[in-house]
Design a protein around this motif. Structure first.
Motif, PDB file in Angstrom:
ATOM      1  N   ALA A  54      60.474  25.365  38.134  1.00 40.12           N
ATOM      2  CA  ALA A  54      61.545  26.345  38.279  1.00 40.12           C
ATOM      3  C   ALA A  54      62.905  25.676  38.438  1.00 40.12           C
ATOM      4  N   ALA A  55      62.947  24.601  39.212  1.00 36.67           N
ATOM      5  CA  ALA A  55      64.229  23.979  39.529  1.00 36.67           C
ATOM      6  C   ALA A  55      64.827  23.217  38.356  1.00 36.67           C
ATOM      7  N   LEU A  56      63.982  22.718  37.458  1.00 40.49           N
ATOM      8  CA  LEU A  56      64.476  21.780  36.452  1.00 40.49           C
ATOM      9  C   LEU A  56      64.451  22.307  35.026  1.00 40.49           C
ATOM     10  N   LEU A  57      63.941  23.498  34.806  1.00 39.39           N
ATOM     11  CA  LEU A  57      63.836  23.998  33.435  1.00 39.39           C
ATOM     12  C   LEU A  57      65.191  24.068  32.740  1.00 39.39           C
ATOM     13  N   MET A  58      66.187  24.612  33.419  1.00 43.06           N
ATOM     14  CA  MET A  58      67.492  24.774  32.774  1.00 43.06           C
ATOM     15  C   MET A  58      68.207  23.438  32.604  1.00 43.06           C
ATOM     16  N   VAL A  59      68.013  22.529  33.560  1.00 40.77           N
ATOM     17  CA  VAL A  59      68.633  21.216  33.457  1.00 40.77           C
ATOM     18  C   VAL A  59      68.011  20.405  32.331  1.00 40.77           C
ATOM     19  N   THR A  60      66.689  20.428  32.225  1.00 41.02           N
ATOM     20  CA  THR A  60      66.027  19.643  31.184  1.00 41.02           C
ATOM     21  C   THR A  60      66.340  20.187  29.790  1.00 41.02           C
ATOM     22  N   GLY A  61      66.593  21.491  29.697  1.00 38.92           N
ATOM     23  CA  GLY A  61      67.017  22.029  28.407  1.00 38.92           C
ATOM     24  C   GLY A  61      68.341  21.435  27.962  1.00 38.92           C
ATOM     25  N   THR A  62      69.278  21.288  28.888  1.00 39.44           N
ATOM     26  CA  THR A  62      70.567  20.668  28.571  1.00 39.44           C
ATOM     27  C   THR A  62      70.385  19.201  28.179  1.00 39.44           C
ATOM     28  N   LEU A  63      69.539  18.495  28.920  1.00 40.68           N
ATOM     29  CA  LEU A  63      69.273  17.083  28.610  1.00 40.68           C
ATOM     30  C   LEU A  63      68.652  16.930  27.219  1.00 40.68           C
ATOM     31  N   ALA A  64      67.761  17.847  26.869  1.00 37.64           N
ATOM     32  CA  ALA A  64      67.118  17.779  25.557  1.00 37.64           C
ATOM     33  C   ALA A  64      68.128  17.969  24.441  1.00 37.64           C
ATOM     34  N   ASP A  65      69.048  18.917  24.606  1.00 38.16           N
ATOM     35  CA  ASP A  65      70.074  19.143  23.585  1.00 38.16           C
ATOM     36  C   ASP A  65      70.952  17.906  23.408  1.00 38.16           C
ATOM     37  N   ARG A  66      71.213  17.201  24.500  1.00 37.95           N
ATOM     38  CA  ARG A  66      72.125  16.063  24.440  1.00 37.95           C
ATOM     39  C   ARG A  66      71.432  14.792  23.932  1.00 37.95           C
ATOM     40  N   PHE A  67      70.244  14.494  24.446  1.00 34.72           N
ATOM     41  CA  PHE A  67      69.619  13.202  24.178  1.00 34.72           C
ATOM     42  C   PHE A  67      68.480  13.254  23.156  1.00 34.72           C
ATOM     43  N   LEU A 175      50.723  11.585  18.499  1.00 36.34           N
ATOM     44  CA  LEU A 175      51.013  12.536  17.423  1.00 36.34           C
ATOM     45  C   LEU A 175      52.506  12.843  17.339  1.00 36.34           C
ATOM     46  N   THR A 176      53.115  13.036  18.478  1.00 38.90           N
ATOM     47  CA  THR A 176      54.546  13.382  18.491  1.00 38.90           C
ATOM     48  C   THR A 176      55.387  12.278  17.868  1.00 38.90           C
ATOM     49  N   LEU A 177      55.117  11.050  18.255  1.00 39.80           N
ATOM     50  CA  LEU A 177      55.870   9.927  17.701  1.00 39.80           C
ATOM     51  C   LEU A 177      55.626   9.763  16.205  1.00 39.80           C
ATOM     52  N   ALA A 178      54.438  10.154  15.745  1.00 41.78           N
ATOM     53  CA  ALA A 178      54.083   9.944  14.341  1.00 41.78           C
ATOM     54  C   ALA A 178      54.561  11.060  13.427  1.00 41.78           C
ATOM     55  N   VAL A 179      54.578  12.309  13.921  1.00 41.70           N
ATOM     56  CA  VAL A 179      54.788  13.430  12.992  1.00 41.70           C
ATOM     57  C   VAL A 179      55.959  14.343  13.336  1.00 41.70           C
ATOM     58  N   VAL A 180      56.522  14.240  14.530  1.00 43.76           N
ATOM     59  CA  VAL A 180      57.616  15.139  14.925  1.00 43.76           C
ATOM     60  C   VAL A 180      58.949  14.442  14.701  1.00 43.76           C
ATOM     61  N   THR A 181      59.856  15.136  14.045  1.00 41.75           N
ATOM     62  CA  THR A 181      61.186  14.597  13.757  1.00 41.75           C
ATOM     63  C   THR A 181      62.121  14.862  14.930  1.00 41.75           C
ATOM     64  N   GLU A 182      62.956  13.863  15.235  1.00 43.61           N
ATOM     65  CA  GLU A 182      63.908  14.022  16.328  1.00 43.61           C
ATOM     66  C   GLU A 182      64.966  15.060  15.972  1.00 43.61           C
ATOM     67  N   SER A 183      65.415  15.797  16.992  1.00 43.74           N
ATOM     68  CA  SER A 183      66.486  16.765  16.792  1.00 43.74           C
ATOM     69  C   SER A 183      67.293  16.859  18.072  1.00 43.74           C
ATOM     70  N   ALA A 184      68.589  17.084  17.921  1.00 41.48           N
ATOM     71  CA  ALA A 184      69.493  17.266  19.055  1.00 41.48           C
ATOM     72  C   ALA A 184      70.678  18.073  18.574  1.00 41.48           C
ATOM     73  N   GLY A 186      73.657  17.719  19.736  1.00 42.87           N
ATOM     74  CA  GLY A 186      74.879  16.933  19.843  1.00 42.87           C
ATOM     75  C   GLY A 186      75.847  17.467  20.869  1.00 42.87           C
ATOM     76  N   ALA A 187      75.426  18.531  21.584  1.00 40.53           N
ATOM     77  CA  ALA A 187      76.306  19.133  22.583  1.00 40.53           C
ATOM     78  C   ALA A 187      76.517  18.179  23.749  1.00 40.53           C
ATOM     79  N   ARG A 188      77.709  18.199  24.281  1.00 44.28           N
ATOM     80  CA  ARG A 188      78.040  17.353  25.428  1.00 44.28           C
ATOM     81  C   ARG A 188      78.295  18.216  26.661  1.00 44.28           C
ATOM     82  N   SER A 189      77.499  19.239  26.831  1.00 44.75           N
ATOM     83  CA  SER A 189      77.655  20.122  27.982  1.00 44.75           C
ATOM     84  C   SER A 189      77.446  19.343  29.273  1.00 44.75           C
ATOM     85  N   ARG A 190      78.283  19.653  30.251  1.00 43.40           N
ATOM     86  CA  ARG A 190      78.167  18.969  31.531  1.00 43.40           C
ATOM     87  C   ARG A 190      76.895  19.415  32.244  1.00 43.40           C
ATOM     88  N   ILE A 191      76.185  18.468  32.812  1.00 39.05           N
ATOM     89  CA  ILE A 191      74.970  18.778  33.550  1.00 39.05           C
ATOM     90  C   ILE A 191      75.344  19.177  34.968  1.00 39.05           C
TER      91      ILE A 191
END
Length: 494
Positions: A54-67, A175-184, A186-191
């Protein structure tokens, strides 16, 4: 098959993290016996995981978009696997709870990225198929959790429910490293570090205070300090979010009665339908003497009913009246849980069957519509925060709901034991709640009577809360135009 390997990689992680929400319930009595912990410790085994999510779902979503979403998903898998190993090897209850919190951190990183990975990997008709399979896996995880927990616990002990995650996580990472393409994006939203920190402290302190109240009383120093800390942290969170230019959770959204009602619905749904299952598992195994497998089977009707209805209820997503399935689902949950108050001192597990089925029907009816209804009442550019908010309040509802119901249970059991002249009824009630019904020295008839009375209180409160939330949704959730609701459905998928 090649185009669908990314879906397999995402579904493996999704299944694993969601199974771990329910798989623990059946293993609680063996954990209590093995580690010598109280009901408060058992609550934290569940709540530590749910609170971290509960505490980290919204924060990790921002981190995923950025990194990068794939990068964070893999990091989440690795953290989850390491924490699962620590859970399986935990020598004490404190070590198990700490490992479960770390598990929740890894789970939050995975949970926040799975849908985005599918949305960026699949397009056109394939996207619909991918999200359909992913949604089915979500439901299947809930259905399999109790039974899988019972099978693993009875065959290899409670530690197996955590260690089984290791090969699954290794396969998912490869599997993820082999078949999933990276995506981001590029947003620089403040955490929003201050917002996330104050929210975490407020949630954890509230749960700690409620658990302490159940074990030591409302006047205990630990209880008062914890609840005071929760209030102070909550005030700090509100101030931080109000002043922040990029808040973790925009408080202005709650001025919309529809959004506020949906958040209440998300929290109450989880609390009313699932928080009591930990106590049910303790009753089935420590009082009735059922094996872990049989105890797991008792909860299966709720899961199966939920899974079947959630698949069949997809047609509601295309309508313009989300209040109907959500309010109707909450009402069914309320009725189903109230039906379980039929449990008495001489009842067996079958006394729960009809109520669990009805509650499962309600879960399956309301859950698929919650996210799309939330997005339908928000502007399109708020889709991300809306989806994250629903999942955050669901996990928060489970954590706080278990703490509240556990405290009510302990209070009711203490009252019954005191009424029959039990020496130190508070300590005896804590022992019963900790799965030690056979070692309290209290006559079996008294144990059955006290536990049944405690469950009756828990079911009554949970059922009434669900019915109240149903009324709130029916009154406050404004009608949504068909086109707006279709936009919400598409945003929920994307």
């Amino acid at each position: 098959m090649r185009p669908w390997w990314p879906l397999v990689a995402v579904c493996l992680g999704t299944f694993m993290l969601l199974v771990d929400v329910t798989i623990v319930n059946v293993a609680l009595p063996p954990i209590a016996a093995s580690l010598g912990t109280s009901f408060g410790g058992l609550q934290w085994v569940i709540d530590g995981y749910a609170l971290a999510l509960a505490a980290l779902l919204m924060v990790t979503g921002t981190l995923a978009d950025r990194f990068g979403r794939r990068r964070l998903y893999v990091v989440g898998l690795v953290v989850f696997a390491i924490a699962s190993l620590a859970c399986g090897l935990a020598p004490t209850a404190g070590a198990l709870v700490a490992a479960r919190i770390v598990q929740g951190i890894g789970g939050a990183a995975m949970f926040a990225t799975t849908a985005a990975l599918l949305a960026t990997t699949y397009h056109g008709p394939r996207r619909g198929v991918a999200f359909g399979v992913w949604g089915a896996v979500n439901g299947l995880a809930a259905a399999c959790g109790p039974l899988l927990g019972g099978l693993l616990t009875e065959a290899w002990g409670w530690r197996a429910i955590f260690l089984v995650n290791l090969p699954v996580a290794v396969l998912a990472v490869a599997l993820t490293l082999a078949v999933v393409t990276e995506s981001a994006s590029g947003a620089r939203s403040r955490i929003d570090v201050l917002g996330a920190t104050s929210f975490t402290v407020a949630s954890a302190a509230l749960v700690y205070g409620l658990v302490s109240a159940g074990e030591d009383g409302w006047g205990a120093t630990e209880t008062v300090v914890a609840l005071g800390t929760a209030v102070a942290a909550l005030v700090g969170f509100l101030v931080v979010e109000y002043r922040s230019s990029a808040p973790m959770l925009d408080l202005g959204l709650f001025t919309d009665p529809s959004f506020a009602a949906l958040m209440v619905a998300a929290a109450v749904l989880q609390a009313a339908a699932f928080a009591h299952l930990a106590l049910v598992s303790l009753w089935l195994q420590s009082v009735l003497g059922l094996s872990p497998i049989r105890a797991g089977l008792v909860a299966v009707p709720l899961s199966i009913a939920s899974f079947v209805v959630s698949v069949a209820a997809g047609r509601f997503l295309h309508g313009g009246a989300p209040a109907r399935p959500i309010a109707g689902g909450l009402a069914l949950i309320g009725v189903g849980v109230l039906m379980m108050t039929a449990v008495g001192p001489t009842s067996g597990p079958w006394a729960l069957f009809a109520g669990l089925v009805v509650a499962g029907l309600g879960v399956g009816l309301a859950t698929p519509v919650l996210v799309s209804a939330t997005l339908a009442v928000l502007p399109p550019h708020r889709a991300g925060v809306g989806s994250a908010a629903v999942n955050t309040f669901r996990q928060l509802g489970l954590a706080v709901g278990l703490a509240v119901l556990g405290t009510l249970f302990a209070g009711r059991v203490t009252t019954v034991l005191a009424g029959v002249g039990t020496v130190d009824p508070t300590a005896t009630a804590n022992a019963l709640a900790g799965g030690k019904a056979g070692s309290t020295g209290v006559p079996a008839d008294t144990v059955h009577e006290a536990f049944a009375a405690g469950l009756d209180t828990v079911f009554t409160v949970a059922g009434v809360c669900a019915l109240g939330a149903a009324v709130l949704v029916a009154v406050c959730l404004r009608p949504v135009a068909a086109e707006d609701h279709r936009v919400g459905v598409r945003a929920a998928a994307a």
